[in-house]
Scaffold this active site. Structure first.
Site, mmCIF file in Angstrom:
data_model
loop_
_atom_site.group_PDB
_atom_site.id
_atom_site.type_symbol
_atom_site.label_atom_id
_atom_site.label_comp_id
_atom_site.label_asym_id
_atom_site.label_seq_id
_atom_site.Cartn_x
_atom_site.Cartn_y
_atom_site.Cartn_z
ATOM 1 N N SER A 127 50.797 -48.395 -26.891
ATOM 2 C CA SER A 127 49.581 -47.629 -26.353
ATOM 3 C C SER A 127 48.726 -47.888 -27.202
ATOM 4 O O SER A 127 48.381 -47.474 -28.446
ATOM 5 C CB SER A 127 49.842 -45.776 -26.493
ATOM 6 N N LYS A 142 47.497 -43.814 -19.764
ATOM 7 C CA LYS A 142 48.240 -43.458 -20.927
ATOM 8 C C LYS A 142 47.197 -42.531 -21.802
ATOM 9 O O LYS A 142 47.800 -41.392 -22.276
ATOM 10 C CB LYS A 142 48.959 -44.493 -21.451
ATOM 11 N N LYS A 149 46.069 -40.917 -33.282
ATOM 12 C CA LYS A 149 45.800 -42.278 -32.946
ATOM 13 C C LYS A 149 45.362 -42.383 -31.278
ATOM 14 O O LYS A 149 44.189 -42.806 -30.753
ATOM 15 C CB LYS A 149 46.956 -43.303 -33.132
HETATM 16 P P1 NAD Z 1 57.134 -46.884 -34.439
HETATM 17 O O1 NAD Z 1 56.023 -46.889 -35.718
HETATM 18 O O2 NAD Z 1 58.461 -46.212 -34.619
HETATM 19 O O3 NAD Z 1 57.626 -48.326 -34.084
HETATM 20 C C1 NAD Z 1 56.811 -49.544 -34.419
HETATM 21 C C2 NAD Z 1 57.599 -50.651 -34.812
HETATM 22 O O4 NAD Z 1 56.763 -51.888 -34.838
HETATM 23 C C3 NAD Z 1 58.033 -50.358 -36.413
HETATM 24 O O5 NAD Z 1 59.328 -50.768 -36.199
HETATM 25 C C4 NAD Z 1 57.147 -51.498 -36.928
HETATM 26 O O6 NAD Z 1 58.023 -51.997 -38.032
HETATM 27 C C5 NAD Z 1 57.029 -52.633 -35.907
HETATM 28 N N1 NAD Z 1 55.918 -53.439 -36.396
HETATM 29 C C6 NAD Z 1 54.697 -52.832 -36.935
HETATM 30 N N2 NAD Z 1 53.775 -54.016 -37.039
HETATM 31 C C7 NAD Z 1 54.309 -55.203 -36.685
HETATM 32 C C8 NAD Z 1 54.308 -56.359 -36.739
HETATM 33 N N3 NAD Z 1 52.991 -57.016 -37.130
HETATM 34 N N4 NAD Z 1 55.211 -57.517 -36.355
HETATM 35 C C9 NAD Z 1 56.385 -56.892 -35.981
HETATM 36 N N5 NAD Z 1 56.633 -55.726 -35.761
HETATM 37 C C10 NAD Z 1 55.891 -54.861 -36.285
HETATM 38 O O7 NAD Z 1 56.404 -46.390 -33.158
HETATM 39 P P2 NAD Z 1 56.872 -45.975 -31.724
HETATM 40 O O8 NAD Z 1 57.295 -44.365 -31.770
HETATM 41 O O9 NAD Z 1 58.185 -46.796 -31.376
HETATM 42 O O10 NAD Z 1 55.751 -46.216 -30.774
HETATM 43 C C11 NAD Z 1 55.400 -47.500 -30.196
HETATM 44 C C12 NAD Z 1 54.232 -47.368 -29.303
HETATM 45 O O11 NAD Z 1 54.602 -46.601 -28.419
HETATM 46 C C13 NAD Z 1 52.965 -46.774 -29.747
HETATM 47 O O12 NAD Z 1 51.785 -47.397 -29.442
HETATM 48 C C14 NAD Z 1 53.194 -45.242 -29.449
HETATM 49 O O13 NAD Z 1 51.941 -44.507 -29.436
HETATM 50 C C15 NAD Z 1 53.787 -45.436 -28.179
HETATM 51 N N6 NAD Z 1 54.641 -44.338 -27.644
HETATM 52 C C16 NAD Z 1 55.703 -43.602 -28.453
HETATM 53 C C17 NAD Z 1 56.157 -42.515 -28.046
HETATM 54 C C18 NAD Z 1 57.116 -41.746 -28.935
HETATM 55 O O14 NAD Z 1 57.583 -40.818 -28.355
HETATM 56 N N7 NAD Z 1 57.391 -42.362 -30.218
HETATM 57 C C19 NAD Z 1 56.214 -42.036 -26.706
HETATM 58 C C20 NAD Z 1 55.365 -43.039 -25.774
HETATM 59 C C21 NAD Z 1 54.635 -43.860 -26.518
#
Ligand code: NAD
Length: 300
Positions: A101, A176, A244
């Site tokens: 997102s 979104k 965010k």
């Molecule tokens: P998270 O922080 O758990 O996961 C992000 C992952 O990306 C981490 O494992 C991190 O190590 C990795 N990462 C960061 N920078 C990196 C890079 N440069 N190279 C490789 N890996 C890298 O986040 P999440 O909860 O999985 O959310 C991911 C996206 O989905 C976000 O944009 C969030 O807003 C969206 N989202 C989350 C949820 C939720 O319930 N958690 C629901 C819908 C949407």
């Protein structure tokens, strides 16, 4: 239709991990990349995983790549960084699908740049949380060309149930942001109202059961209030990530010179929760701001 047996996944956090399991279940070999290597080691079927250190190395194995990262700067780094996807020779027919997102404006810029380089691109942010990711039941909001969506459909069907084409590049991210804004406002409205009712002496569980069938019904009440009643503020979706998303809405409105009253208030409340140290808590911990003011806890 595009055929591929290997797919790249960059970002195996709360959401990416569940998606990884479902992509493997659907028969794909996963080319996995995360700065936190432990996330990749957690996958049980390691024979179905090719772990790589940097985004550019994903392209040694596949030309189809999904990104699932926290925010716009992370996606830009993975694409354009020193060892990013675009840092070396770009393979023929490269297809990038960003399911993070992020900012709709940044998404449109990415889409334009990639199109100039002959790279196919879709935005496909999701809704459904960790359980949706684990169960392959995400809602996917897609922006981009219809023919590219057709190519991506097998991948989307592996991780999602409700796949909706929202319009051209960036449209998925716009929808979104709208969804996230509404869920944030609903969390605040629920927190405020339940604190009032609890302070007035009514059992919050009774209120929840009534409101589930009333016009105050919403995801916040149905999905989050049961966790608040248990005092469970483990994420889920963190206050930090939700803040965010609200900021993305504030920025969009600023660029359009559009006043959004509730949005700006909600942005300040979420920022307050961060300042108080609740950033890594689930977004339902926003109720603590009201509980502290009222001197009551909304619990069973
Ligand atoms: P998270 O922080 O758990 O996961 C992000 C992952 O990306 C981490 O494992 C991190 O190590 C990795 N990462 C960061 N920078 C990196 C890079 N440069 N190279 C490789 N890996 C890298 O986040 P999440 O909860 O999985 O959310 C991911 C996206 O989905 C976000 O944009 C969030 O807003 C969206 N989202 C989350 C949820 C939720 O319930 N958690 C629901 C819908 C949407």
């Amino acid at each position: 239709m595009r055929k591929y047996d290997k797919v790249g996944l960059i970002g195996l956090g709360v959401m990416g991990y569940g998606m990884a399991l479902n992509l493997i279940k659907a028969g794909y070999t996963l080319v996995a990349c995360d700065v936190n290597k432990e996330r990749i080691k957690m996958i049980p079927d390691q024979d179905k995983v090719i772990a790589v250190d940097h985004p550019c190395e994903v392209l040694e194995h596949t030309n189809t790549v999904i990104t699932m990262l926290p925010n716009s700067p992370h996606v830009l780094e993975v694409l354009e960084g020193e060892q990013g996807l675009l840092s070396g020779e770009i393979p023929e027919d490269l297809f990038v699908i960003d399911m993070s997102s992020i900012s709709p404006d940044v998404t449109k810029e990415i889409g334009k740049k990639l199109e100039e380089k002959g790279v196919k691109f879709l935005d496909g942010p999701v809704s459904g949380g960790q359980s949706g990711a684990m169960n392959g039941a995400l809602t996917i909001m897609v922006g981009g060309k219809a023919e590219d969506l057709e190519d991506a459909m097998p991948l989307f069907q592996a991780v999602g149930k409700n796949i909706i084409h929202c319009g051209e590049c960036g449209a998925g991210q716009v929808v979104k942001v709208v969804n996230q804004l509404m869920s944030a406002i609903n969390l605040i409205s629920m927190s405020e109202a339940f604190t009032l009712g609890t302070k007035a002496g009514v059992d919050p569980e009774i209120m929840m059961n009534v409101i589930k069938g009333g016009s105050g019904r919403c995801w916040a009440v149905e999905d989050r209030m049961p966790q608040i009643l248990k005092g469970n503020f483990d994420p889920g979706f963190t206050i930090n990530l939700h803040t965010k998303d609200i900021k993305l809405a504030v920025d969009m409105a600023k660029n359009m010179n559009l006043p959004l009253y509730a949005t700006n208030l909600v942005a300040e409340l979420f920022k307050t929760a961060q300042v108080k140290g609740y950033g890594m808590n689930d977004n339902c911990a926003i109720i603590k701001l009201y509980e502290e003011l009222a001197g009551v806890e909304v619990r069973k």
